[in-house]
Design a protein around this motif. Structure first.
Motif, PDB file in Angstrom:
ATOM      1  N   LEU A 263     -17.569  -2.448  -7.836  1.00  0.00           N
ATOM      2  CA  LEU A 263     -16.642  -2.601  -8.958  1.00  0.00           C
ATOM      3  C   LEU A 263     -16.978  -3.814  -9.812  1.00  0.00           C
ATOM      4  CD1 LEU A 263     -13.289  -1.756  -7.128  1.00  0.00           C
ATOM      5  CD2 LEU A 263     -14.616  -0.279  -8.653  1.00  0.00           C
ATOM      6  N   ALA A 264     -17.357  -4.924  -9.182  1.00  0.00           N
ATOM      7  CA  ALA A 264     -17.671  -6.128  -9.953  1.00  0.00           C
ATOM      8  C   ALA A 264     -18.924  -5.944 -10.799  1.00  0.00           C
ATOM      9  CB  ALA A 264     -17.838  -7.318  -9.015  1.00  0.00           C
ATOM     10  N   GLY A 265     -19.847  -5.122 -10.353  1.00  0.00           N
ATOM     11  CA  GLY A 265     -21.070  -4.885 -11.110  1.00  0.00           C
ATOM     12  C   GLY A 265     -20.960  -3.744 -12.091  1.00  0.00           C
ATOM     13  N   GLY A 266     -19.740  -3.250 -12.330  1.00  0.00           N
ATOM     14  CA  GLY A 266     -19.592  -2.146 -13.274  1.00  0.00           C
ATOM     15  C   GLY A 266     -20.162  -0.845 -12.728  1.00  0.00           C
ATOM     16  N   ASN A 267     -19.638  -0.410 -11.556  1.00  0.00           N
ATOM     17  CA  ASN A 267     -20.103   0.815 -10.884  1.00  0.00           C
ATOM     18  C   ASN A 267     -21.579   0.723 -10.510  1.00  0.00           C
ATOM     19  OD1 ASN A 267     -17.516   1.761 -11.307  1.00  0.00           O
ATOM     20  ND2 ASN A 267     -18.097   3.086 -13.030  1.00  0.00           N
ATOM     21  N   ASN A 268     -21.938  -0.432  -9.937  1.00  0.00           N
ATOM     22  CA  ASN A 268     -23.316  -0.674  -9.508  1.00  0.00           C
ATOM     23  C   ASN A 268     -23.496  -0.096  -8.099  1.00  0.00           C
ATOM     24  OD1 ASN A 268     -25.863  -1.573  -8.939  1.00  0.00           O
ATOM     25  ND2 ASN A 268     -25.478  -3.714  -9.464  1.00  0.00           N
ATOM     26  N   LEU A 269     -23.983   1.123  -8.027  1.00  0.00           N
ATOM     27  CA  LEU A 269     -24.100   1.797  -6.737  1.00  0.00           C
ATOM     28  C   LEU A 269     -25.202   1.186  -5.884  1.00  0.00           C
ATOM     29  CD1 LEU A 269     -23.099   4.148  -4.982  1.00  0.00           C
ATOM     30  CD2 LEU A 269     -24.817   5.597  -6.081  1.00  0.00           C
ATOM     31  N   ASP A 270     -26.286   0.753  -6.500  1.00  0.00           N
ATOM     32  CA  ASP A 270     -27.398   0.194  -5.722  1.00  0.00           C
ATOM     33  C   ASP A 270     -26.978  -1.054  -4.958  1.00  0.00           C
ATOM     34  OD1 ASP A 270     -29.002   2.214  -6.665  1.00  0.00           O
ATOM     35  OD2 ASP A 270     -29.769   1.022  -8.356  1.00  0.00           O
ATOM     36  N   ALA A 271     -26.165  -1.889  -5.580  1.00  0.00           N
ATOM     37  CA  ALA A 271     -25.709  -3.094  -4.887  1.00  0.00           C
ATOM     38  C   ALA A 271     -24.816  -2.747  -3.705  1.00  0.00           C
ATOM     39  CB  ALA A 271     -24.960  -3.993  -5.874  1.00  0.00           C
ATOM     40  N   ALA A 272     -23.967  -1.727  -3.866  1.00  0.00           N
ATOM     41  CA  ALA A 272     -23.104  -1.315  -2.753  1.00  0.00           C
ATOM     42  C   ALA A 272     -23.923  -0.716  -1.610  1.00  0.00           C
ATOM     43  CB  ALA A 272     -22.070  -0.313  -3.254  1.00  0.00           C
ATOM     44  N   ILE A 273     -24.915   0.082  -1.947  1.00  0.00           N
ATOM     45  CA  ILE A 273     -25.739   0.681  -0.905  1.00  0.00           C
ATOM     46  C   ILE A 273     -26.486  -0.383  -0.124  1.00  0.00           C
ATOM     47  CG2 ILE A 273     -27.703   2.202  -0.506  1.00  0.00           C
ATOM     48  CD1 ILE A 273     -25.103   3.634  -1.190  1.00  0.00           C
ATOM     49  N   ALA A 274     -26.904  -1.449  -0.790  1.00  0.00           N
ATOM     50  CA  ALA A 274     -27.599  -2.534  -0.096  1.00  0.00           C
ATOM     51  C   ALA A 274     -26.691  -3.182   0.947  1.00  0.00           C
ATOM     52  CB  ALA A 274     -28.090  -3.561  -1.114  1.00  0.00           C
ATOM     53  N   VAL A 275     -25.401  -3.283   0.639  1.00  0.00           N
ATOM     54  CA  VAL A 275     -24.457  -3.864   1.600  1.00  0.00           C
ATOM     55  C   VAL A 275     -24.321  -2.957   2.819  1.00  0.00           C
ATOM     56  CG1 VAL A 275     -22.059  -4.577   1.940  1.00  0.00           C
ATOM     57  CG2 VAL A 275     -23.224  -5.109  -0.205  1.00  0.00           C
ATOM     58  N   TYR A 276     -24.182  -1.652   2.595  1.00  0.00           N
ATOM     59  CA  TYR A 276     -24.080  -0.716   3.720  1.00  0.00           C
ATOM     60  C   TYR A 276     -25.340  -0.750   4.582  1.00  0.00           C
ATOM     61  CZ  TYR A 276     -19.903   1.506   1.716  1.00  0.00           C
ATOM     62  OH  TYR A 276     -18.638   1.763   1.243  1.00  0.00           O
ATOM     63  N   ASP A 277     -26.514  -0.757   3.952  1.00  0.00           N
ATOM     64  CA  ASP A 277     -27.757  -0.742   4.706  1.00  0.00           C
ATOM     65  C   ASP A 277     -27.938  -2.025   5.519  1.00  0.00           C
ATOM     66  OD1 ASP A 277     -28.259   1.726   3.627  1.00  0.00           O
ATOM     67  OD2 ASP A 277     -29.615   0.976   2.065  1.00  0.00           O
ATOM     68  N   GLY A 278     -27.530  -3.136   4.966  1.00  0.00           N
ATOM     69  CA  GLY A 278     -27.612  -4.383   5.720  1.00  0.00           C
ATOM     70  C   GLY A 278     -26.730  -4.362   6.961  1.00  0.00           C
ATOM     71  N   PHE A 279     -25.530  -3.797   6.823  1.00  0.00           N
ATOM     72  CA  PHE A 279     -24.633  -3.711   7.969  1.00  0.00           C
ATOM     73  C   PHE A 279     -25.186  -2.754   9.020  1.00  0.00           C
ATOM     74  CE2 PHE A 279     -20.721  -1.971   9.984  1.00  0.00           C
ATOM     75  CZ  PHE A 279     -20.290  -3.154  10.576  1.00  0.00           C
ATOM     76  N   THR A 280     -25.792  -1.661   8.608  1.00  0.00           N
ATOM     77  CA  THR A 280     -26.394  -0.733   9.560  1.00  0.00           C
ATOM     78  C   THR A 280     -27.536  -1.387  10.321  1.00  0.00           C
ATOM     79  OG1 THR A 280     -25.818   1.107   8.083  1.00  0.00           O
ATOM     80  CG2 THR A 280     -27.441   1.540   9.786  1.00  0.00           C
ATOM     81  N   SER A 281     -28.317  -2.203   9.637  1.00  0.00           N
ATOM     82  CA  SER A 281     -29.390  -2.924  10.324  1.00  0.00           C
ATOM     83  C   SER A 281     -28.834  -3.895  11.357  1.00  0.00           C
ATOM     84  CB  SER A 281     -30.256  -3.671   9.302  1.00  0.00           C
ATOM     85  OG  SER A 281     -30.822  -2.772   8.368  1.00  0.00           O
ATOM     86  N   GLU A 282     -27.731  -4.535  11.014  1.00  0.00           N
ATOM     87  CA  GLU A 282     -27.103  -5.444  11.968  1.00  0.00           C
ATOM     88  C   GLU A 282     -26.579  -4.689  13.185  1.00  0.00           C
ATOM     89  OE1 GLU A 282     -25.749  -8.931  13.661  1.00  0.00           O
ATOM     90  OE2 GLU A 282     -27.069  -8.640  11.940  1.00  0.00           O
ATOM     91  N   LEU A 283     -26.028  -3.516  12.967  1.00  0.00           N
ATOM     92  CA  LEU A 283     -25.570  -2.707  14.094  1.00  0.00           C
ATOM     93  C   LEU A 283     -26.739  -2.274  14.967  1.00  0.00           C
ATOM     94  CD1 LEU A 283     -22.914  -0.386  12.368  1.00  0.00           C
ATOM     95  CD2 LEU A 283     -22.513  -2.449  13.735  1.00  0.00           C
ATOM     96  N   GLY A 284     -27.875  -2.002  14.332  1.00  0.00           N
ATOM     97  CA  GLY A 284     -29.043  -1.628  15.116  1.00  0.00           C
ATOM     98  C   GLY A 284     -29.514  -2.754  16.003  1.00  0.00           C
ATOM     99  N   ARG A 285     -29.463  -3.987  15.518  1.00  0.00           N
ATOM    100  CA  ARG A 285     -29.852  -5.127  16.346  1.00  0.00           C
ATOM    101  C   ARG A 285     -28.886  -5.337  17.512  1.00  0.00           C
ATOM    102  NH1 ARG A 285     -31.272  -7.134  11.139  1.00  0.00           N
ATOM    103  NH2 ARG A 285     -29.198  -8.067  10.869  1.00  0.00           N
ATOM    104  N   ARG A 286     -27.656  -4.899  17.355  1.00  0.00           N
ATOM    105  CA  ARG A 286     -26.659  -5.014  18.426  1.00  0.00           C
ATOM    106  C   ARG A 286     -26.556  -3.740  19.262  1.00  0.00           C
ATOM    107  NH1 ARG A 286     -22.884  -9.308  17.392  1.00  0.00           N
ATOM    108  NH2 ARG A 286     -23.345 -10.365  15.423  1.00  0.00           N
ATOM    109  N   SER A 287     -27.479  -2.802  19.078  1.00  0.00           N
ATOM    110  CA  SER A 287     -27.515  -1.539  19.834  1.00  0.00           C
ATOM    111  C   SER A 287     -26.229  -0.740  19.652  1.00  0.00           C
ATOM    112  CB  SER A 287     -27.760  -1.815  21.329  1.00  0.00           C
ATOM    113  OG  SER A 287     -28.973  -2.498  21.519  1.00  0.00           O
ATOM    114  N   LEU A 288     -25.731  -0.691  18.426  1.00  0.00           N
ATOM    115  CA  LEU A 288     -24.517   0.056  18.133  1.00  0.00           C
ATOM    116  C   LEU A 288     -24.788   1.281  17.257  1.00  0.00           C
ATOM    117  CD1 LEU A 288     -22.058  -2.907  17.379  1.00  0.00           C
ATOM    118  CD2 LEU A 288     -22.223  -1.536  19.471  1.00  0.00           C
ATOM    119  N   THR A 289     -26.037   1.645  17.135  1.00  0.00           N
ATOM    120  CA  THR A 289     -26.388   2.825  16.342  1.00  0.00           C
ATOM    121  C   THR A 289     -26.993   3.876  17.256  1.00  0.00           C
ATOM    122  OG1 THR A 289     -28.566   1.884  15.841  1.00  0.00           O
ATOM    123  CG2 THR A 289     -26.798   1.464  14.269  1.00  0.00           C
TER     124      THR A 289
END
Length: 1215
Positions: free
Chosen positions: A952-978
Motif C-alpha cells: 500500500l505504501a508503494g502504491g500497489n507495489n506487488l514486487d515489494a510485497a512478494i519480496a517480504v513473503y519470500d524472505g519470511f519463507t526463507s527464514e522458515l526454511g532455515r528453521r525447518s518449518l517448511t
C-alpha cells in the motif's frame, strides 16, 4: 491329297474350339484378380485341351502332323531352326501350350518355306543367339514344371484348361516387344489365374519386378532410422541413423531403437526372455560326452516320437493344408528358443522395456546386496521397490499386464525375504499389498487368516486387514466386518496396556486406536446403523473428555474393566448424554452420587405410508428415505418405538467392545475431531492438504456431499444461446464457463486459518459452508456437541469453529454462542467481523475501536489477530486509505488522527517516511520475536501485515510485497518449518496468493502470468490444495489456454501414487468447465481412471458422482453397469445401493430389484426398515406374472413399465 496350310489351320482351330467348349462345360474356373508381368503375345490364340499323355508324347505327335502338312523337303530347315523352334515351343508351353499364328498375306508370291523361315528367324545371328539363350532358360523352368506336373498326375490329379488373356493388353500382331521396354505396372485379369488352382498360389515368375522405395526408411519409425543392409546376416534388419554413433559411445541405432521401444504401451505386448534349458550343461557332463552340445535330446521328446533336428515338422505343423487346420493363436512365442517372462516367477528373468542399462545395473546391485545381507529387511524392500520404478520411470503409466507381471516378481522376492526374516512387520505388510493385486479373494482371505494367526500383535497388518474385509465383496457382511473391528481394537488395547502410560509407544498406540475407532463408527453409519455409531461416539466422548477428575488412565485390562463397570451405570441410567438437551456429562453424574434426571419417554410420530401394489419398490423407497431422515439418535428403553426395529435402542453391551480410555490430551482432541468426520464437517486441527487424513479414502473429511448438488455440475446450455460471429474457415471461439467466481469448487481441502473464518464476502474462501440440507435433529446434535466441546477443551480454535458454524447455520443463537466462549481478544475480533457483515460497517468499526483501546496496554500477543482481520475487511470493501492508517496504528494501539473519516490522513502514496520507517521496524521486530518464542501463527500475521504495508505504501507495489513473503519463507526454511507436511508453510503461501489475487482483481493492467507463477510454485509443494487449484483454473480460464490446467492436473494432482478423492473430483469439475460444451468422453475417461485407481477405487463419493454423470446424460444402461461395479467395490455403503432405487428404478426389472434388495438386507445385512411386507408383495406379483394372471388385481400387469432385457448385467453373486 495334300491339304493347304490355311485349310489345316482352320481345321485345327475348329477342333480346338470344340475341345475348349467341352472343357468349359465340365469345369468352372474361378475368377481371380492378380498382378502379373506382361508377356509377349504369342502368334496364335488357339487353346488346346490337355490330355493324359506326357508332354514328350504330345510334342512328338504334333511334329508328325506338321511334317505331313509341310512335306519332307523342309526337314533340313527344320533341323537348322530346331533350337529357335524349341525356344518358341518352350515359350508356348509356359502358357499351357497356347500358340497364336498370325497370317501375313501381303506377299502371295512368297512360298511356305519363306514364311516359315521368317517366323523362326529374328534378325541376324547375334539376335538369334540371344533369343536362343532366353529359350534355354525357359526350357530349364519347363523341365522342373513337367516333373511337378507328372507327380501331380501320379497322385490322381488332372490339369486344367488354359484361359487366354485379354488381347487388349498384348502387343500388336507381328510386332516383338523390345527387350528393355518398360512393362505396365499391373493389369486386371478377369479370366482368372490357373496357377491358383494348380499350385495354390500365383506363378512367381509372373509377378512383375518392384523396386524398394523410401531409401530404407520404415513406416511408423523416425525418418532418421534407415535399414542398414551392409550389416546383419540376412535374417534380421539392422537400423542405423545418418549420424553414426551417439553420445557416450552408444550407437545411434541402438539408442533410437531403445527410445522407440521405451514408448511401447500396447496391452498386447509381452516381454520375452531366452528359454532356459531344462537339462542344462550338467546333463551333458553326466552323460560323459566328448563335447558340449547346443541342445540335448531328452527322453520326454523321444517318447513322443519327436525329431529334434527335423525342420520339416516345424514347417508342416502350421501349413495351410495341414489336417490341423489354419494356425491358431499360440500361447508361446514363435521363436522356440524364447518364452514369455510372466510364465515364471523368477525375478531375475524380468527386464523392463522402459529401463536402461542403469536400471539393469541397479537390479544386479540389489540382488547382490540381498544375497550378501539376507537379514537386511530394508535391502529387500528397496529391491522390491526398484521393480516399480523401472517402468514408471519411462514416463508412462503401467499397463494391466505390466502391473501383474511386476507383482508376480515382487511376490516371489518377498517370499524369499520372509523366509530369511520370518515375522517382519514391514515385509509382511508389503507382501499382502502385492498379493492383493494378483491373488483371488478366497485365497487372499485364507492368506490373511494365516498371517494374522502367526502374527496376532502386528498393528499395521490389522489395519490392512480391515481394509480388505470391508472392501471384499464376496466375503463381506456387516456382522463379520464389525467383528473384525472388534478383534483389531482388542489387539490394540492389549498392546497399549503393555506399553505403559506416558511412553512414546503408548501415545503412538493411542493415535492408532483413535484411527481404528473412527473407521468403526464411519463404517456403522455408512452401513445404515447410525444409532450405533452415535452411541459409540457418545460413550467414547463421555469416557475420555467428561470423566470424573479422579480417574486416571488404566494400566491393565483389569483396571479398564473396573472403569467400564462404573461407566456402565451411567449409561444404563439413561440420563442425557453429550449431544442431547440438558446433557451434563459423566463427571456431573458421579458428583451427584450417580443420580440424574432422565428425559421423558418419547414416542415416534413417524407414520410411514403403506406399500403400493402397483409400485412396491417406489413406495418402499420413499418410506425408507423418510424413515432415515427422521431417525438417527439412539433411543432408550423407555421410549415407545416400533417393535420391528430392534436397532433403535443401543445397550451398553453393544458398544462395550469399542471403548478405550486414552492417556494423552492429544488423542482426546483427535477423538473430538472424529465427531466432525462422522458429520462430514471440515477439521479444526493443524492439518495440511498433504496429510494422510485428507488422503484416506475411508475418512475423507469434508468430502461428502449430495451427488445432485448444482455447484458441481455445469449449467445446461440452451439451444437458443447466441452463437459467436465467425467467418468461414475460422473456428468458433471457445468460451469457458468457469465464470468470474474462483471459489466455485466447494470442497475445502486446505488448512482453515483465521482469514477463512467469518467471511461472507466474495473476497476469499470460506472455511465452513452452511449446512442447509441437514434435518432439524441433525442440527441439534451438532450444536449441542460443539457447545460441550468448547466448554471442555478451552481452545480458541474450537471457539472460532463453533461461532462460525452457529453464525452460518443457526444465526439466531449467535448471542448465546458468544457468551459461551471465553472473552479473549481473538473472540472480540471474531465478534467484530460478525457485526461487520450482519449489520453495518460502522457498527463493526465501533466494536473494533473499543476493543483496540482496551487492549492497547495489554501484552497479549493475540491482539494482532484482531488488527489483521479488520485491515483485510477494509481492503475487501476497497478502503485502502483506512487500511494503511490501521497499519500505521498497530504499534500505538489507537487509530491515527482524531477524525476516523479524515480523507487528508495518511494513505497510499502520501505516507510519512518517519511513520513508515517506525511501522516497518516494529512489524519486523515482532515477527522475529514471535518466531523465537515458537508463536509461529502470530509471526505469520506480522509477516502478512508487513507485506501489506509495502504494497500500500508503494502504491500497489506487488514486487515489494512478494519480496517480504519470500524472505519470511526463507527464514522458515532455515528453521525447518517448511515442506509438504507443514500446515504453517501452507498458510503463509495462502496469504501470499491472496494478496496477488486481490491485486489481479483491482489493479490494471495485470498479467495472468504473475498469478500463474506463484500458484505453480505453491502447487509444486501442495498439489492437493483446492484453493490453489481453484485460483489456477480461474486464472487460466481468462487466457483460454486449456492445456496448462490439464498439465498441472496430470503431472501434479493426479500423479501416480498421489491420487486423492478431492483431486479426481476437481479434475472432473474443471474438465466440464473448460468450454461451453465439454467433451463427454473425456469426462467419462476421468471417472473411469478415478474408480480404477488403487488409492481411490473404494470411494463411495466417486462412484455416486460417476453414476450421477451418466444419468444426467441419459445413459441409464451405463449408469446401471457402473452402479453394479461400485457396489462390488463398496459393499458396505447403503447410500450407494439405495441409489439404484432412487434414481435407476425405471431401468430395473422386478427380478433385479428383488435381487438387489436381497443382497442389501440378507446377504450383506445392511440396515433397512422392515422388508417382510415388501418381500411378500413382490413374491405374489412374481407368482401372478408366472401364472399369467397379470398381477394381484387381475390385469394390473399392464401398469408395470416393461423394459427390454439387459443381458449385459452380471449377477452379483459369489463366484
Amino acid at each position: 491329297m495334300s491339304t493347304s496350310p490355311n485349310a489345316a489351320r482352320e481345321e485345327g482351330k475348329a477342333e480346338n474350339r470344340k475341345e475348349a467348349a467341352t472343357e468349359s462345360s465340365t469345369r468352372t474356373i474361378p475368377k481371380f484378380s492378380s498382378f502379373k508381368a506382361l508377356q509377349p503375345r504369342p502368334t496364335t490364340a488357339t487353346p488346346t485341351l490337355a490330355t493324359k499323355e506326357t508332354p514328350d508324347e504330345t510334342i512328338r505327335e504334333r511334329e508328325k502332323k506338321r511334317e505331313k502338312r509341310e512335306g519332307p523337303s523342309r526337314g533340313k530347315e527344320k533341323d537348322e531352326g530346331r533350337r529357335g523352334y524349341r525356344s518358341h515351343r518352350s515359350q508356348s508351353r509356359e502358357h499351357k501350350h497356347k500358340r497364336v499364328h498370325h497370317e501375313r498375306d501381303k506377299d502371295n508370291d512368297r512360298t511356305d518355306d519363306e514364311q516359315r523361315k521368317r517366323r523362326h528367324r529374328h534378325g541376324d545371328s547375334k539376335e538369334r543367339t540371344s533369343h536362343s539363350r532366353r529359350g534355354h532358360d525357359r526350357e530349364k523352368d519347363d523341365t522342373a514344371r513337367r516333373r511337378r506336373r507328372s507327380r501331380s498326375r501320379e497322385a490322381g490329379t488332372t490339369t486344367t484348361s488354359l484361359i487366354p488373356r485379354d488381347t487388349a493388353y498384348y502387343p500388336e500382331e507381328g510386332k516383338e516387344e523390345p527387350r528393355d521396354a518398360p512393362q505396365k505396372q499391373y493389369f486386371v485379369d478377369t479370366k482368372g489365374d490357373e496357377f491358383n488352382l494348380v499350385y495354390g498360389t500365383m506363378h512367381r515368375y509372373s509377378i512383375p519386378d518392384y523396386h524398394r522405395g523410401g531409401s530404407g526408411r520404415i513406416v511408423g519409425l523416425s525418418p532418421n532410422l534407415r535399414i542398414d543392409r551392409a550389416k546383419g546376416d540376412g535374417k534380421v534388419m539392422v537400423l542405423s541413423t545418418r549420424g553414426g554413433g551417439g553420445a557416450g559411445g552408444e550407437d545411434s541405432s541402438v539408442r533410437a531403437m531403445r527410445q522407440a521401444f521405451s514408448k511401447l504401451a500396447n496391452k498386447e505386448s509381452r516381454r520375452l526372455r531366452i528359454k532356459k534349458d531344462e537339462t542344462g550343461l550338467d546333463e551333458a557332463f553326466s552323460r560323459n560326452m566328448d563335447f558340449v552340445p547346443l541342445t540335448i535330446e531328452t527322453k520326454k521328446r523321444k517318447n513322443r516320437g519327436e525329431d529334434v533336428g527335423s525342420d520339416d515338422s516345424d514347417k508342416e505343423w502350421d501349413h495351410y493344408r495341414s489336417i490341423e487346420g489354419l494356425k491358431k493363436p499360440s500361447t508361446r512365442p514363435d521363436d522356440m528358443d524364447l518364452e514369455y517372462a510372466s510364465d515364471s516367477a523368477s525375478e531375475a528373468d524380468y527386464i523392463s522395456t522402459g529401463g536402461d542399462w542403469g536400471d539393469r545395473k541397479s537390479m544386479v546391485e540389489f540382488a547382490r546386496k540381498v544375497e550378501a545381507e539376507p537379514r537386511n529387511a530394508e535391502a529387500w524392500l528397496a529391491y522390491v521397490g526398484h521393480h516399480d520404478t523401472i517402468i514408471s520411470g519411462a514416463g508412462r503409466r503401467k499397463t494391466a499386464a505390466e502391473k501383474r507381471s511386476t507383482a508376480e516378481v515382487q511376490l516371489d522376492i518377498l517370499q524369499k525375504a520372509l523366509n530369511k526374516n520370518p515375522g517382519h512387520e514391514a515385509l509382511l505388510s508389503k507382501y499382502m499389498d502385492v498379493a492383493q493385486e494378483i491373488l483371488p479373494p478366497q485365497k487372499l482371505l485364507s492368506k490373511w487368516n494365516e498371517i494374522l494367526k502367526e502374527n496376532p500383535s502386528q498393528i499395521n497388518l490389522w489395519r490392512k486387514f480391515i481394509d480388505f474385509r470391508q472392501t471384499d465383496f464376496l466375503s463381506f457382511s456387516y456382522p463379520k466386518c464389525l467383528k473384525c473391528y472388534e478383534e483389531c481394537l482388542a489387539v490394540l488395547r492389549t498392546a497399549a496396556f503393555r506399553a505403559g502410560v506416558g511412553s512414546l509407544d503408548r501415545q503412538a498406540l493411542d493415535e492408532v486406536i483413535v484411527y481404528v475407532f473412527t473407521r468403526t463408527i464411519l463404517f456403522m453409519s455408512e452401513s445404515g446403523y447410525r444409532e450405533s455409531a452415535i452411541a459409540a461416539l457418545q460413550a467414547m466422548l463421555e469416557l475420555n473428555l467428561f470423566h470424573p477428575t479422579n480417574l486416571t488412565p488404566p494400566t491393565s485390562q483389569l483396571e479398564f474393566e473396573m472403569i467400564l463397570e462404573v461407566f456402565e451405570r451411567f449409561w444404563d441410567s439413561e440420563v442425557p448424554r453429550i449431544g442431547e438437551k440438558k446433557a451434563l456429562g459423566w463427571a456431573s453424574f458421579v458428583d451427584a452420587a450417580e443420580t440424574g434426571t432422565s428425559p421423558k419417554a418419547s414416542k415416534d410420530d413417524l407414520q410411514l405410508p403403506p406399500l403400493e401394489p402397483r409400485d412396491p419398490f417406489g413406495s418402499w423407497t420413499d418410506a425408507e428415505l423418510e424413515w432415515s431422515r427422521k431417525t438417527g439418535m439412539p433411543a432408550r428403553t423407555i421410549d415407545e418405538i416400533d417393535d420391528d426395529d430392534p436397532y433403535r435402542v443401543i445397550l451398553f453391551s453393544d458398544i462395550r467392545p469399542f471403548l478405550f480410555s486414552f492417556s494423552s490430551e492429544t488423542s482426546r482432541k483427535r477423538l473430538a475431531e472424529a465427531f466432525l468426520m462422522l458429520r462430514g464437517m471440515p477439521l479444526v486441527g493443524p492439518y495440511c492438504s498433504n496429510s494422510e487424513v485428507e488422503a484416506d479414502v475411508f475418512l475423507s473429511p469434508g468430502m461428502k456431499f449430495d451427488s445432485s448438488e448444482l455447484w458441481f455440475w455445469p449449467k445446461e446450455q440452451s439451444k437458443w444461446d447466441a452463437l459467436p460471429i465467425t467467418w468461414e474457415g475460422m473456428e468458433p471461439e471457445k468460451k469457458a464457463v468457469m465464470g468470474d467466481d474462483p471459489f466455485g469448487f466447494k470442497l475445502r481441502n486446505f488448512p482453515v486459518g483465521s482469514e477463512s473464518l467469518f467471511n461472507r464476502s466474495t473476497g476469499w474462501f470460506n472455511g465452513i459452508s452452511s449446512a442447509k440440507s441437514l434435518p432439524p435433529n441433525e442440527v441439534q446434535l451438532i450444536r449441542n456437541t460443539l457447545e460441550k466441546l468448547v466448554e471442555r477443551l478451552s481452545d480458541d480454535s474450537w471457539s472460532f469453529y463453533y461461532l462460525e458454524w452457529i453464525w452460518k447455520n443457526d444465526p439466531k443463537r449467535i448471542g448465546k454462542a458468544v457468551s459461551l466462549c471465553s472473552k479473549t481478544i481473538r473472540v472480540w475480533g471474531a465478534v467484530t467481523q460478525i457485526r461487520w457483515h450482519d449489520s453495518t460497517h460502522e457498527e463493526g468499526r465501533s466494536i473494533f475501536s473499543t476493543s483496540s483501546k482496551e487492549s492497547s496496554k495489554s501484552t497479549d500477543p493475540n491482539k494482532i489477530f484482531m488488527w489483521h482481520a479488520c485491515i483485510w475487511e477494509e481492503l475487501f470493501i476497497g478502503n485502502a486509505q483506512r487500511a494503511i492508517r490501521l497499519l500505521l496504528s498497530i504499534e500505538s494501539g489507537e487509530l491515527l488522527g482524531s477524525d476516523e473519516n479524515d480523507e487528508n490522513g495518511p494513505g497510499p502514496g502520501n505516507v510519512s517516511k518517519l511513520l513508515l520507517l517506525k511501522c516497518r521496524k516494529y512489524l519486523e521486530y515482532q515477527q522475529h520475536t514471535m518466531l523465537s518464542i515458537k508463536l509461529n501463527e502470530h509471526a505469520g500475521m506480522y509477516n502478512d501485515l508487513r507485506a501489506l504495508l509495502e504494497y500500500l505504501a508503494g502504491g500497489n507495489n506487488l514486487d515489494a510485497a512478494i519480496a517480504v513473503y519470500d524472505g519470511f519463507t526463507s527464514e522458515l526454511g532455515r528453521r525447518s518449518l517448511t515442506g509438504p507436511t507443514s500446515h504453517f508453510c501452507e498458510l503463509c503461501l495462502l496469504r501470499k496468493v491472496r494478496l496477488v489475487y486481490m491485486h489481479s482483481t483491482t489493479a490494471r493492467p495485470f498479467k495472468p502470468a504473475t498469478l500463474r507463477s506463484h500458484l505453480e510454485a505453491a502447487l509444486e509443494i501442495f498439489p492437493h490444495n483446492m484453493a490453489f487449484l481453484s485460483l489456477y483454473a480461474w486464472n487460466e480460464s481468462r487466457t483460454k489456454i486449456e492445456n496448462r490446467l490439464r498439465t498441472v492436473i496430470r503431472d501434479r494432482v493426479l500423479k501416480d501414487g498421489n491420487e486423492t478423492v478431492a483431486g479426481w473430483l476437481f479434475a472432473v469439475w474443471a474438465e466440464m468447465r473448460m468450454a461451453q460444451h465439454y467433451n463427454v468422453h473425456a469426462v467419462r475417461h476421468l471417472f473411469e481412471r478415478a474408480v480404477e485407481c488403487n488409492r481411490t477405487r473404494h470411494s463411495v463419493q466417486l462412484w455416486m458422482m460417476f453414476v450421477e454423470f451418466e444419468i444426467r446424460h441419459k445413459e441409464y444402461r451405463r449408469a446401471k453397469d457402473i452402479l453394479s461395479r461400485g457396489i462390488k467395490h463398496c459393499p458396505w455403503s447403503k447410500e450407494l445401493v439405495m441409489m439404484a432405487f432412487t434414481k435407476l428404478q425405471c431401468t430395473l426389472e422386478l427380478e433385479e430389484s428383488r435381487k438387489l434388495l436381497s443382497i442389501m438386507s440378507e446377504e450383506k445385512e445392511l440396515r433397512t426398515h422392515d422388508v417382510t411386507e415388501l418381500e411378500d408383495l413382490v413374491e405374489d406379483l412374481m407368482d401372478a406374472r408366472r401364472d399369467g394372471g397379470g398381477g394381484l388385481d387381475g390385469g394390473a400387469d399392464e401398469d408395470f413399465i416393461k423394459l427390454p432385457d439387459d443381458d449385459s448385467d452380471e449377477e452379483m453373486e459369489d463366484e
